[in-house]
Design a protein around this motif. Sequence first.
Motif, PDB file in Angstrom:
ATOM      1  N   LYS A 386     -12.589  22.616  -3.199  1.00 40.42           N
ATOM      2  CA  LYS A 386     -12.563  24.085  -3.087  1.00 40.42           C
ATOM      3  C   LYS A 386     -11.866  24.492  -1.793  1.00 40.42           C
ATOM      4  CE  LYS A 386     -15.953  27.723  -2.147  1.00 40.42           C
ATOM      5  NZ  LYS A 386     -15.906  27.583  -0.709  1.00 40.42           N
ATOM      6  N   LYS A 428     -18.390  31.440  -5.907  1.00 41.81           N
ATOM      7  CA  LYS A 428     -18.972  31.157  -7.227  1.00 41.81           C
ATOM      8  C   LYS A 428     -17.853  30.966  -8.245  1.00 41.81           C
ATOM      9  CE  LYS A 428     -22.591  33.272 -10.019  1.00 41.81           C
ATOM     10  NZ  LYS A 428     -23.409  34.484 -10.143  1.00 41.81           N
ATOM     11  N   ALA A 429     -16.842  31.836  -8.165  1.00 40.49           N
ATOM     12  CA  ALA A 429     -15.724  31.766  -9.124  1.00 40.49           C
ATOM     13  C   ALA A 429     -15.024  30.408  -9.026  1.00 40.49           C
ATOM     14  CB  ALA A 429     -14.738  32.894  -8.838  1.00 40.49           C
ATOM     15  N   ASN A 432     -17.260  27.447 -10.188  1.00 45.64           N
ATOM     16  CA  ASN A 432     -17.394  27.437 -11.654  1.00 45.64           C
ATOM     17  C   ASN A 432     -16.124  26.910 -12.313  1.00 45.64           C
ATOM     18  OD1 ASN A 432     -19.888  28.537 -11.517  1.00 45.64           O
ATOM     19  ND2 ASN A 432     -19.280  30.635 -12.090  1.00 45.64           N
ATOM     20  N   LEU A 433     -14.977  27.412 -11.853  1.00 47.43           N
ATOM     21  CA  LEU A 433     -13.703  27.014 -12.468  1.00 47.43           C
ATOM     22  C   LEU A 433     -13.419  25.531 -12.239  1.00 47.43           C
ATOM     23  CD1 LEU A 433     -11.605  30.175 -11.499  1.00 47.43           C
ATOM     24  CD2 LEU A 433     -12.265  29.503 -13.820  1.00 47.43           C
ATOM     25  N   ASP A 435     -15.704  23.212 -11.715  1.00 50.81           N
ATOM     26  CA  ASP A 435     -16.705  22.471 -12.480  1.00 50.81           C
ATOM     27  C   ASP A 435     -16.357  22.414 -13.971  1.00 50.81           C
ATOM     28  OD1 ASP A 435     -19.029  21.012 -12.159  1.00 50.81           O
ATOM     29  OD2 ASP A 435     -20.244  22.615 -13.048  1.00 50.81           O
ATOM     30  N   ASP A 436     -15.805  23.526 -14.460  1.00 50.70           N
ATOM     31  CA  ASP A 436     -15.443  23.587 -15.888  1.00 50.70           C
ATOM     32  C   ASP A 436     -14.064  22.978 -16.168  1.00 50.70           C
ATOM     33  OD1 ASP A 436     -17.797  24.905 -16.168  1.00 50.70           O
ATOM     34  OD2 ASP A 436     -16.929  26.908 -16.394  1.00 50.70           O
ATOM     35  N   GLU A 455     -11.792  35.827 -12.272  1.00 50.67           N
ATOM     36  CA  GLU A 455     -13.188  35.366 -12.345  1.00 50.67           C
ATOM     37  C   GLU A 455     -14.041  36.053 -11.255  1.00 50.67           C
ATOM     38  OE1 GLU A 455     -14.232  33.223 -14.626  1.00 50.67           O
ATOM     39  OE2 GLU A 455     -16.210  32.596 -13.871  1.00 50.67           O
ATOM     40  N   ILE A 459     -17.360  38.467 -11.745  1.00 47.62           N
ATOM     41  CA  ILE A 459     -18.654  38.226 -11.077  1.00 47.62           C
ATOM     42  C   ILE A 459     -19.082  39.476 -10.303  1.00 47.62           C
ATOM     43  CG2 ILE A 459     -19.764  36.876  -9.233  1.00 47.62           C
ATOM     44  CD1 ILE A 459     -18.005  34.471 -10.241  1.00 47.62           C
TER      45      ILE A 459
END
Length: 463
Positions: A386, A428-429, A432-433, A435-436, A455, A459
């Motif tokens: 990140k 968070k965005a 999440n991105l 992780d996905d 994203e 949020i």
Amino acid sequence: MSKNQNILIIGAGLCGSLLALRMAQRGFQVTLVEKRPDLRKIIQDAGRSINLALSDRGLRGLRIAGVEEAAKKLCIPMNGRMIHDKAGNTFLSPYSGRKNEYINSVSRPGLNMLLLDEAEKMPNVKIIFNHACENVDLENASAVFKEFNSDKEITISADVIFGTDGAGSAVRKNMYENHKFLFSFSQQWLGHGYKELEIPAAENNGYRTYKNALHIWPRGEDMLIALPNLDGSFTVTLFLPYENNDYCFANLTTPEMVHEYFNKEYPDVVEMIPNLSEEFFNNPIGPLGTVKCSPWNSFGKVLLLGDAAHAIVPFYGQGMNASFEDVVVFDEILEKYASEENINWNTILKEYESKRINDTDAIADLAVDNFHEMKEHTAMEIFQNKRKLETAFEAEFPEEYYSKYSLVTFKESISYSEAMKRGRAQDKAILNLLDDGKLTEEMSLKEKLELVKKETQAILHDD
Ligand code: FAD
């Protein structure tokens, strides 16, 4: 605005001495009273060099008082976090992708001395050392001080009093006792304490490790950090649980245990601190906590600023910066009323508090978040990815992207509360991105940025 007003400032630490200087520059008659001896004359804190990270919000406070350039001479730029793993490998994680954004290591006593020197040059400032505030008559704006090592007391009256007497504020205690249930106060301890150690300078004031970084040894529940000093040394701070951990202050009771712990967790540091166990047992353990309270203003006569109003844990490196920003915000409000003939302190103090309190609450919460980020997340792959992505965004699209860290540390034109809202949504965005698996190799950096922005907006909208 009539300047024929007496201002009493209690506590000549970082916030109080900057405030005294600025109020004197505005023409007020200032008395600044400090519990401790004059640190320019008597060595304190057992002669240890203690340093702090100074960044843009703090520099702005120094700028409005005309001391930014002098302060910068005391600073060492730190461009990023140098992460040290257990095997002694290091990598530098820049604080920003923009080249001109960095934080500074500055000596706490050095900066405090500069501010005292500058305040003392003003003919309308009187500084009294060795006098501890014992009691404040809040309604009548007068305070009683006891001289160190004596029974002598003095009483000083003023038109308005500022309590800048730090996290354990005596002024705040008076407010608490006076206003009882109309005064809200909370103190949350972290369960960790800190201890300062020193990596001494190498020969000819050389540095034993990379100079221009804030060094971090993240180890989960415990962590070591080090900031450089001008003389080649580093001030090292160990953050460790008090108890209930494999290693904690409660069980590091012998030189053997201290060496065992350091050899296991920080082997590359052991060789840099020759007197490790002596330093460990000679230096005190400091507590870490967050203080929130309200109101900061009492009877329109007394106001809390700096740590007295909002002490925070040190993990965003923002306590002093926020305290200096307090002076900026207060000064802007004074400026707004500058053309009025009579000063209405009640209006000014209330306006200051309502403008400021959400922001200091925000930085308090962000500082606790950053505690977890520094001690655990800096060592995790997803967080490192990140940071790499954010650094690339900032380098390629400097006007379009500011990470949470940059918003808090470098973008002083937006408030801490706004920085928190935007920064948390961005974090968070991206997580999440990542992780996905939605930020793929095939995508250009611009496409990734657009997806992160989209994203983030979603949020923010849901919140
Ligand atoms: P203080 O600096 O505590 O000054 C209060 C003054 O009031 C002192 O001089 C004290 O002697 C005096 N006083 C106390 N009681 C009385 C009394 N009864 N009568 C008269 N005088 C009194 N902030 C950053 O921005 N960056 C960092 O990197 C950073 N690192 C930190 C690391 C640690 C381990 C800690 C504990 C804090 C750190 N901080 C950092 C926070 C920073 O130190 C504080 O936010 C800052 O010092 C607040 O300034 P202040 O003037 O409000 O309080």
